[in-house]
Each structure stands twice: as structure tokens, then as C-alpha cells.
Design an enzyme around this catalytic site. Structure first.
Site, PDB file in Angstrom:
ATOM      1  N   ALA A  75       1.125  -0.860  -0.328  1.00  0.00           N
ATOM      2  CA  ALA A  75       0.102   0.157   0.561  1.00  0.00           C
ATOM      3  C   ALA A  75       0.193   1.475   0.133  1.00  0.00           C
ATOM      4  O   ALA A  75       1.142   1.978   0.595  1.00  0.00           O
ATOM      5  CB  ALA A  75      -0.598  -0.168   0.903  1.00  0.00           C
ATOM      6  N   LEU A  76       1.898   1.291  -1.227  1.00  0.00           N
ATOM      7  CA  LEU A  76       2.823   2.236  -0.891  1.00  0.00           C
ATOM      8  C   LEU A  76       2.455   3.919  -0.846  1.00  0.00           C
ATOM      9  O   LEU A  76       1.690   4.161  -2.182  1.00  0.00           O
ATOM     10  CB  LEU A  76       4.158   2.071  -1.867  1.00  0.00           C
ATOM     11  CG  LEU A  76       4.733   0.611  -1.600  1.00  0.00           C
ATOM     12  CD1 LEU A  76       5.123   0.127  -3.047  1.00  0.00           C
ATOM     13  CD2 LEU A  76       4.892   0.019  -0.657  1.00  0.00           C
ATOM     14  N   HIS A  78       6.986   5.884   1.180  1.00  0.00           N
ATOM     15  CA  HIS A  78       8.161   4.320   0.538  1.00  0.00           C
ATOM     16  C   HIS A  78       8.934   4.729  -0.230  1.00  0.00           C
ATOM     17  O   HIS A  78       9.925   4.627  -0.485  1.00  0.00           O
ATOM     18  CB  HIS A  78       7.136   3.455   0.517  1.00  0.00           C
ATOM     19  CG  HIS A  78       6.352   2.892   1.612  1.00  0.00           C
ATOM     20  ND1 HIS A  78       4.930   3.308   1.635  1.00  0.00           N
ATOM     21  CD2 HIS A  78       7.020   2.054   2.766  1.00  0.00           C
ATOM     22  CE1 HIS A  78       4.192   2.537   2.757  1.00  0.00           C
ATOM     23  NE2 HIS A  78       5.480   2.458   3.142  1.00  0.00           N
ATOM     24  N   GLY A 120      11.367   4.086   7.938  1.00  0.00           N
ATOM     25  CA  GLY A 120      11.137   6.091   8.239  1.00  0.00           C
ATOM     26  C   GLY A 120      11.003   6.308   9.413  1.00  0.00           C
ATOM     27  O   GLY A 120      11.032   5.346  10.027  1.00  0.00           O
ATOM     28  N   GLN A 171       9.514   1.389  16.140  1.00  0.00           N
ATOM     29  CA  GLN A 171      10.397   0.194  15.323  1.00  0.00           C
ATOM     30  C   GLN A 171      11.905   0.495  14.554  1.00  0.00           C
ATOM     31  O   GLN A 171      12.597  -0.652  15.051  1.00  0.00           O
ATOM     32  CB  GLN A 171       9.840   0.241  14.220  1.00  0.00           C
ATOM     33  CG  GLN A 171      10.384  -0.870  12.894  1.00  0.00           C
ATOM     34  CD  GLN A 171       9.420  -1.056  12.310  1.00  0.00           C
ATOM     35  OE1 GLN A 171       8.274  -1.486  11.926  1.00  0.00           O
ATOM     36  NE2 GLN A 171       8.930  -0.514  10.723  1.00  0.00           N
TER      37      GLN A 171
END
Ligand code: PAF
Length: 284
Positions: A33-34, A38, A150, A156
Site C-alpha cells: 500500500a505504498l 516509501h 522511516g 520500530q
């Protein structure tokens, strides 16, 4: 022409011969689902490496909510077109059984200390073990020199840096700035789940973060946190899950401005049913 594989052995063989020829691999792992966030990573990887590999895999082990996994947007044909147009050379898009042949219980189980207990780790138990497991599996297949993530997923990024350290991996982790819409809303695959009315409310997230940045170092941390939460509270459609001001490396909450140069504000907010996260480094 971009090559696309779903099979680990074929992907390894294709990448192996590139590495044998002396090429460096830049890797962008995604769940598809870029969006332009991205694609910015892909373009940067293209500038800094001989070959760009992207993976698209909606990783079930990092979803603690099955409904969220089910609803996660998927559009691989469109993604593949965008990847090719932005310089990606290889797309690896496996099925779940390919990545988890022994079932989804097979996790890396690293010890992250407090890093995976706060914020996302607290509200999404098991999420980061799932992320670390899949990123490590992908690194073993793709063998990148550099991997791009990102900063929108700030925690993360910290977890992945810690994973690489613990596993003595040589992969260089490159953290890239969050890409925003013109109104400041951080790009995310989940944004497309918002209704038009919900989308109109979304810029408040970045607006509050920016106001917090202006007030940081002046108002006491505790007051500033409750001020921020009150701003979101003015909109009944919004529900704050957490708002924290933390040290950018340890992610431990700050209770004063002594390490203010390393302070970052992080937030998770529901707009309707859609859970959104964002963050802002306060003194950079
Ligand atoms: O950030 C993401 O899209 C995912 O968490 C990642 C890093 C691709 C692992 O599944």
C-alpha cells in the site's frame, strides 16, 4: 525491467549473483500500500546503492489485532508499478507460508528490555517481536549493505537498531525523515482508511506536535504532556492512546528538560477506528 519473486530460493539466487558481481544492495522492507513516504526511501536507496530491493509482506506476527491484519490495505499490482518507476530493481513479495513454514509461533524472541515495553510495545503486545523476526528473516534473504526505514515508526527504528546490535549484523540501518502531506499529516498506508471527515481532522496531530516543540524547554514536561492531551481531547472523534516525551535513544519518558537536546514527542491517536502514530524531535 524490475524482477518480481515470491519464492525465497529464487530471490536469494538472483541477489546472490548480483553480490557476486560486486554490486551493493539497498533494501526497503514494506507492507505494501505504498505512498510517497516509501517511494522516498526507494529513491534514496537507489542513490546510495547499485541495486534496490523492496519487499512487500503484510507480516501477520506483528499484528496483535486480527481485524487490523484483515483490514490492512493491499494493492500489489499498483505498488509494483510505482516501485519500478522509482528505480526498484527487485521486488520480493512472498506468501505467509513462505516466510513462516513452521507456523507463526516461530519468533526470534530477542530481549529488548524496556524498549519494547513502552508506547507501541505496551499497547500492541508482541508487535516488536514480530517486526524483529520478519526484518531479520528478510535481511538474511536480501543481504543488504544498507536498509532504509522511516522515522515515522520511531520506536520500530530503535528496535531494529537494537536487533542489529544484538545479532552483530553488518547491515547499516538508515533512518529517513517522515514524509508529510502539505497540511503536515504524516504519510501512512493506514491513512486511506479514514473517511473524508476524519481526514479533515488529521492535521491536528502534527499541529499539536509542532506546538509542543515550540513550548518544549519552557513549560515543565508534565504540564506540556497534559496540555497536548487536552488539545486532542477537544475533538470527540479523537482518542489519544498515549502521548509521551521521551529520550530519543532509550525511549524512556523524560520528567525534566535536562537531556532536552535528545527529546522526542511521540503520539498514538485513534481517529474513528483508525490508529495513527506520529512523532517530532523537539530540539533538532
Ligand atoms: O514498517 C513496516 O512497514 C513494517 O513494520 C516492516 C518494517 C516492513 C516489517 O514488517
Amino acid at each position: 525491467m524490475m524482477k518480481q519473486f515470491a519464492n525465497i530460493a529464487e530471490t536469494k539466487a538472483a541477489i546472490g549473483s548480483l553480490i557476486y558481481e560486486g554490486m551493493t544492495i539497498g533494501f526497503v522492507p514494506t507492507m505494501g500500500a505504498l505512498h510517497d513516504g516509501h517511494l522516498t526511501l526507494i529513491r534514496r536507496a537507489k542513490l546510495e546503492n547499485d541495486m534496490v530491493v523492496c519487499s512487500i509482506f503484510v507480516n501477520p506476527t506483528q499484528f496483535n489485532n486480527k481485524d487490523d491484519l484483515f483490514k490492512y490495505p493491499r494493492n500489489i499490482a499498483n505498488d509494483a508499478r510505482m516501485l519500478e518507476a522509482n528505480g526498484c530493481g527487485i521486488l520480493f513479495a512472498p506468501e505467509v507460508a513462505e516466510m513462516y513454514p513452521n507456523g507463526e509461533k516461530e519468533l526470534l524472541n530477542l530481549k529488548f528490555g524496556k524498549l519494547d515495553k513502552v508506547m507501541e510495545g505496551k499497547f500492541r503486545p508482541g508487535h516488536f517481536q514480530g517486526v524483529a523476526t520478519i526484518v531479520n528473516k528478510l535481511f538474511e534473504i536480501v543481504k543488504p549493505v544498507k536498509a532504509y526505514f522511516g522515522k515515522k515508526d520511531f520506536q520500530q527504528l530503535a528496535i531494529i537498531r537494537e536487533m542489529v546490535k544484538q545479532l552483530n549484523s553488518k547491515v547499516e540501518i538508515v533512518g529517513c525523515e517522515t514524509v508529510r502531506e502539505p497540511d503536515g499529516f504524516a504519510m501512512s498506508s493506514r491513512n486511506m482508511q479514514l473517511t473524508i471527515a476524519e481526514r479533515q481532522l488529521a492535521p491536528i496531530i502534527f499541529k499539536v506536535l509542532q506546538q509542543v516543540k515550540q513550548k518544549a524547554g519552557v513549560r515543565p514536561v508534565k504540564d506540556l504532556k497534559s496540555w497536548a492531551i487536552r488539545q486532542f481531547g477537544q475533538h470527540p472523534e479523537l482518542r489519544v492512546e498515549y502521548f509521551e516525551i521521551c529520550h530519543r535513544d532509550s525511549l524512556m519518558p523524560l520528567d525534566n528538560w535536562r537531556s532536552k537536546d535528545q527529546a522526542v514527542a511521540l503520539v498514538a491517536v485513534f481517529i474513528g477506528d483508525v490508529r495513527l502514530i506520529d512523532n517530532l524531535e523537539l530540539f533538532s
